[in-house]
Design an enzyme around this catalytic site. Structure first.
Site, PDB file in Angstrom:
ATOM      1  N   ASP A   1      -3.751   7.735   4.672  1.00  0.00           N
ATOM      2  CA  ASP A   1      -3.251   6.379   4.908  1.00  0.00           C
ATOM      3  C   ASP A   1      -3.841   5.828   6.209  1.00  0.00           C
ATOM      4  O   ASP A   1      -4.229   6.594   7.101  1.00  0.00           O
ATOM      5  CB  ASP A   1      -1.723   6.413   4.995  1.00  0.00           C
ATOM      6  CG  ASP A   1      -1.101   5.033   4.912  1.00  0.00           C
ATOM      7  OD1 ASP A   1      -1.798   4.075   4.526  1.00  0.00           O
ATOM      8  OD2 ASP A   1       0.107   4.910   5.223  1.00  0.00           O
ATOM      9  N   GLU A   2      -3.894   4.502   6.343  1.00  0.00           N
ATOM     10  CA  GLU A   2      -4.386   3.830   7.560  1.00  0.00           C
ATOM     11  C   GLU A   2      -5.761   4.374   7.969  1.00  0.00           C
ATOM     12  O   GLU A   2      -6.002   4.666   9.148  1.00  0.00           O
ATOM     13  CB  GLU A   2      -3.385   3.996   8.712  1.00  0.00           C
ATOM     14  CG  GLU A   2      -1.987   3.481   8.417  1.00  0.00           C
ATOM     15  CD  GLU A   2      -1.876   1.964   8.428  1.00  0.00           C
ATOM     16  OE1 GLU A   2      -2.916   1.292   8.543  1.00  0.00           O
ATOM     17  OE2 GLU A   2      -0.759   1.462   8.292  1.00  0.00           O
TER      18      GLU A   2
ATOM     19  N   ARG B   1       2.342 -10.726  10.149  1.00  0.00           N
ATOM     20  CA  ARG B   1       3.660 -10.101  10.288  1.00  0.00           C
ATOM     21  C   ARG B   1       4.764 -11.071   9.853  1.00  0.00           C
ATOM     22  O   ARG B   1       5.896 -10.653   9.626  1.00  0.00           O
ATOM     23  CB  ARG B   1       3.940  -9.681  11.740  1.00  0.00           C
ATOM     24  CG  ARG B   1       2.996  -8.679  12.388  1.00  0.00           C
ATOM     25  CD  ARG B   1       2.777  -7.451  11.567  1.00  0.00           C
ATOM     26  NE  ARG B   1       1.574  -7.579  10.744  1.00  0.00           N
ATOM     27  CZ  ARG B   1       1.259  -6.769   9.753  1.00  0.00           C
ATOM     28  NH1 ARG B   1       2.066  -5.787   9.423  1.00  0.00           N
ATOM     29  NH2 ARG B   1       0.143  -6.942   9.064  1.00  0.00           N
TER      30      ARG B   1
ATOM     31  N   GLN C   1      -7.514  -4.753   9.735  1.00  0.00           N
ATOM     32  CA  GLN C   1      -6.374  -4.344  10.560  1.00  0.00           C
ATOM     33  C   GLN C   1      -6.718  -3.167  11.475  1.00  0.00           C
ATOM     34  O   GLN C   1      -5.826  -2.447  11.927  1.00  0.00           O
ATOM     35  CB  GLN C   1      -5.176  -3.994   9.669  1.00  0.00           C
ATOM     36  CG  GLN C   1      -4.666  -5.180   8.863  1.00  0.00           C
ATOM     37  CD  GLN C   1      -3.407  -4.864   8.089  1.00  0.00           C
ATOM     38  OE1 GLN C   1      -2.323  -4.704   8.658  1.00  0.00           O
ATOM     39  NE2 GLN C   1      -3.538  -4.765   6.777  1.00  0.00           N
TER      40      GLN C   1
ATOM     41  N   LYS D   1       0.810  -1.220   0.000  1.00  0.00           N
ATOM     42  CA  LYS D   1       0.000   0.000   0.000  1.00  0.00           C
ATOM     43  C   LYS D   1       0.847   1.275   0.000  1.00  0.00           C
ATOM     44  O   LYS D   1       0.479   2.260  -0.636  1.00  0.00           O
ATOM     45  CB  LYS D   1      -0.959   0.015   1.192  1.00  0.00           C
ATOM     46  CG  LYS D   1      -0.311   0.229   2.552  1.00  0.00           C
ATOM     47  CD  LYS D   1      -1.343   0.322   3.636  1.00  0.00           C
ATOM     48  CE  LYS D   1      -0.702   0.514   5.000  1.00  0.00           C
ATOM     49  NZ  LYS D   1       0.002   1.788   5.113  1.00  0.00           N
ATOM     50  N   THR D   2       1.985   1.275   0.704  1.00  0.00           N
ATOM     51  CA  THR D   2       2.824   2.472   0.721  1.00  0.00           C
ATOM     52  C   THR D   2       3.374   2.764  -0.673  1.00  0.00           C
ATOM     53  O   THR D   2       3.421   3.921  -1.114  1.00  0.00           O
ATOM     54  CB  THR D   2       3.974   2.307   1.723  1.00  0.00           C
ATOM     55  OG1 THR D   2       3.432   2.019   3.017  1.00  0.00           O
ATOM     56  CG2 THR D   2       4.814   3.565   1.798  1.00  0.00           C
TER      57      THR D   2
END
Length: 755
Positions: A243-244, A619, A274, A56-57
């Site tokens: 973002d987020e 993770r 998330q 996503k970044t």
């Protein structure tokens, strides 16, 4: 230009449109079809549902660079919002690397820094001067504490911390003091809390100050109550990227939607699976209902994962699929199936930690995975204590991420200071630490006077405190010091009869540390109570309080880590978000631990716990191990563990079961390992729930003892009663035992009988 570096002229300065390259196709090179679609989308709102590890970044920075490179936006027209300064800096640097220095005039900032910048430009629009100051959490709590005391509230029920949390939550919901009072009329002392809230708002304005919540709240008020300013800002920030987005709260969502209302060029990136910060007021509905707020929004699903093997993703998909509040998706990868997920069900928490230690060593030896590429996750900070002990014994370097080592945490150091005074009442440093913990009216000035009084008499602080009436302290301070002396004397008497684990429990309760934390009723306070429960569990491994303190002191002296070779990371699952490791161990997978016991009666909490599990699993890149313990010591009591439902939700064909064949009894751990001694299961309690178990009365307090009476103690033998004092459960006797000398005993807790 203001002295803060912001001005209207800066905001509206015209910028030349960068020269448009003939071909911007290089900005979509190497992207998947869905990633390229997200980068090149124009004309309207865009929701990018970015699964874990889906890049996503990369997509967000490429999208910004593409807007600039194609001439669809000027740098000054872009507002990109992240949640950390580190993420903002990384995003800005990536875009500059892609298209050059023209990108430097973009606004890439956190919510708080963007709002602060706007408020510095338009302070009078919200009733402030430009040089307003910002109160941090300690400043805010200190002010609220003073306002509570001015209104006759003692800061204990409710605690100052709890009231501070209530006010913060109200601001995050944009509730005024009167609205809060109306919505919380059922809350004890609601009228007084509302009055403190109102006075707090007034004091902040009077002091030309804002707290962190005010930065968001006043920015929304700036936009909502000033149409001309809102229109100007909407013209300026024609392209908004967040973002987020799953981590936004009500105020943050309101802020960005107000700015985007005119041109509707808003792009939000996030993943409902998330969203794990509900306790910080994050609202997963913001991302789930984005399409309702913007019906013309396009949605791009990023489901290809570039981090993990398929076995790991299949396990995460299986767990999260049972949630209902989510965007349905199925993560997949081209990295291959990978090794099975290791599952281990140990006899107890030491068995679990020993397995992890062995597996860490194996991965380093056989798979050539460095310590720095491995991580251990747990639900609560308290769970790190046993892991740290075993890792120290195995000489494996580790670091506790975003938190202190177990024995360095404030609540642990406070409890151990009381324990040190039980063993050595001349320990002046311990007195200084806890004479006012929890607060009992002995402030810095009173402490200074008491120290001078002790010095003049050549006495220890505790000895001087027994004569505090002669020290010249204020009546309130005198009462506080006398209460402290009474606590220490009571604890010293109890140490004659209680086990080390029960002594830690007694310290927590007699000192008031436990009551103060329970009164706070916050997530942080519950975590600190759980840490104290773990301290009792650690003490249970030793024969006496003196031995335990000595072992802890020696352990601290020898705790040297080899930083050059890297360290295994230990952290809570909340801290793990945004990180990735070659190998991950998720521990404590028992009902009541993970998922947490609070989730059993609250479907929303259970969904949050499941999202937390999903984050933990994803993770891991190549190796994932899940573990639980059939028994776990909590508050010094062994309790049975049931496997977490999350373990059962993972298909069996994905796992490699290395568990013990049957549940083990509690093993006693020594320097040489498990020595096999076991104890019977006893009824226990959840971490930090209520008070620790206390010994029941033997009826000795009803013996009617008087000075001169002969008595027998199970441990000390025969003796003569010298004095008695107190009544009921707090009745004490000073007994001169024939073979052990004089000891003060709490009769309700002492196996004492007449001779």
């Amino acid at each position: 230009m203001s002295r803060f570096g912001y001005s209207d002229e800066d905001l509206w300065a015209s910028e030349p449109i960068p020269e448009v390259p003939q071909d911007a196709s290089h900005l979509v090179d190497g992207l998947t079809i869905e990633q390229a679609r997200a980068v090149t989308h124009r004309d309207g709102p865009l929701l990018i549902v970015a699964g874990a590890g889906s890049g996503k970044t990369r997509v967000l920075t490429r999208r910004i660079a593409h807007l600039l490179a194609t001439g669809d936006a000027r740098p000054a027209e872009i507002l990109a919002i992240t949640f950390t300064n580190k993420a903002a800096d990384e995003m800005r640097h990536r875009v500059v690397d892609l298209i050059g220095d023209d990108a430097k005039s973009m606004w890439v900032a956190t919510f708080h820094s963007a709002c602060l910048r706007l408020l510095r430009m338009y302070p009078t629009a919200v009733g402030y001067e430009a040089n307003f100051t910002i109160y941090d959490a300690d400043d805010a709590q200190g002010l609220i504490d003073r306002l509570m005391k001015e209104r006759g509230m003692d800061g204990k029920t409710p605690s100052t911390r709890a009231v501070t949390a209530m006010i913060s939550a109200a601001k995050n919901r944009m509730e005024s003091p009167s609205e809060w009072a109306e919505n919380n009329s059922f809350t004890p002392r609601s009228a007084e809390i509302a009055a403190v809230y109102g006075a707090y708002v007034s004091e902040l304005r009077k002091s030309n100050a804002m707290d962190f919540d005010d930065l968001l709240l006043n920015a929304v008020r700036l936009l909502r109550d000033n149409p001309a300013i809102l229109a100007n800002l909407q013209d300026r920030f024609r392209h908004i990227l967040v973002d987020e987005f799953q981590d936004t709260n009500y105020v943050q969502n309101h802020f960005v939607t107000l700015l985007a209302d005119r041109y509707r060029q808003i792009c939000v990136v996030g993943d409902s699976d998330q969203s794990i910060y509900r306790f910080r007021a994050a609202d997963v509905r913001n991302i789930l209902e984005f399409a309702e707020r913007f019906p013309d929004a396009d949605t791009v699903m990023l489901e290809e994962n570039f981090r993990s093997t398929q076995n790991i993703l299949d396990a995460a998909n299986a767990v999260i699929r049972l949630n209902t509040s989510r965007h349905p998706k199925n993560l997949y990868t081209r990295r291959g199936q990978g090794s099975p997920i290791v599952m281990y069900k140990g006899g107890d928490e030491y068995d679990e930690a020993t397995f992890i230690t062995r597996e860490v060593s194996r991965l380093r030896r056989e798979e050539n995975i460095g310590y720095g590429e491995m991580a251990i996750f747990y639900r609560t900070n308290a769970q790190s204590r046993v892991l740290e002990e075993i890792f120290r014994g195995a000489a494996i370097p580790y670091r506790v991420v975003s938190g202190q080592r177990f024995y360095e945490r404030k609540e642990i150091k406070d409890a151990l200071a009381y324990a040190r005074l039980v063993v050595n009442p001349r320990d002046d440093q311990a007195v200084r630490r806890v004479i006012n913990e929890p607060k009992r009216g002995v402030g810095a000035m009173a402490m200074a006077k008491l120290a001078i009084f002790a010095q003049e008499r050549n006495q220890s602080l505790l000895d001087a405190a027994t004569q505090v009436e002669e020290s010249g302290l204020t009546p309130q301070a005198v009462r506080g010091v006398k209460a402290f002396v009474e606590i220490v004397e009571t604890l010293r008497a109890m140490n004659n009869d209680l086990s080390p684990a029960d002594m830690i429990g007694a310290i927590v309760e007699q000192s008031g540390l436990g009551e103060a934390l329970r009164a706070e009723n916050t997530e942080e306070a519950r975590g600190r109570l759980e840490n104290l429960g773990e301290l009792a569990s650690a003490a249970a491994q030793h024969q006496s309080l003196e031995e335990y303190l000595e072992r802890m002191a020696l352990s601290a002296e020898s705790d040297h880590l080899d930083d050059g070779s890297g360290s295994v990371s230990m952290m809570t699952m909340h801290v793990a978000k945004g990180l990735e490791f070659e190998a991950v161990f998720v521990t404590g997978l028992e009902e009541g631990v993970f998922p947490h016991s609070r989730a059993h009666a609250d479907p929303d909490e259970l969904e949050e716990e499941r999202r937390l599990c999903y984050v933990a699993l994803t993770r891991a890149k190549a190796h994932l191990a899940l573990s639980m313990a059939w028994t776990r010591t909590m508050w010094g009591r062994v309790v049975d563990g049931l496997p977490s439902r999350f373990l059962a939700e993972i298909p069996e064909e994905l796992t490699d079961n290395r568990s013990s064949r049957a549940p083990l009894r509690r093993s006693t751990f020594s320097d040489d390992g498990f020595i096999g001694r076991t104890t019977e299961f006893t009824e226990g309690r959840a971490f930090g729930a209520g008070t620790p178990p206390r010994p029941t009365s033997t009826g000795a307090e009803n013996l009617g003892l008087r000075p001169g009476d002969r008595v027998v103690h199970d441990r000390f033998g025969g003796g003569t009663v010298m004095t008695t004092e107190g009544a009921g459960a707090q009745m004490r006797a000073d007994v001169n035992f024939d073979a052990h000398g004089r000891k003060k005993l709490i009769l309700a807790m002492t196996p004492l009988r007449r001779a």
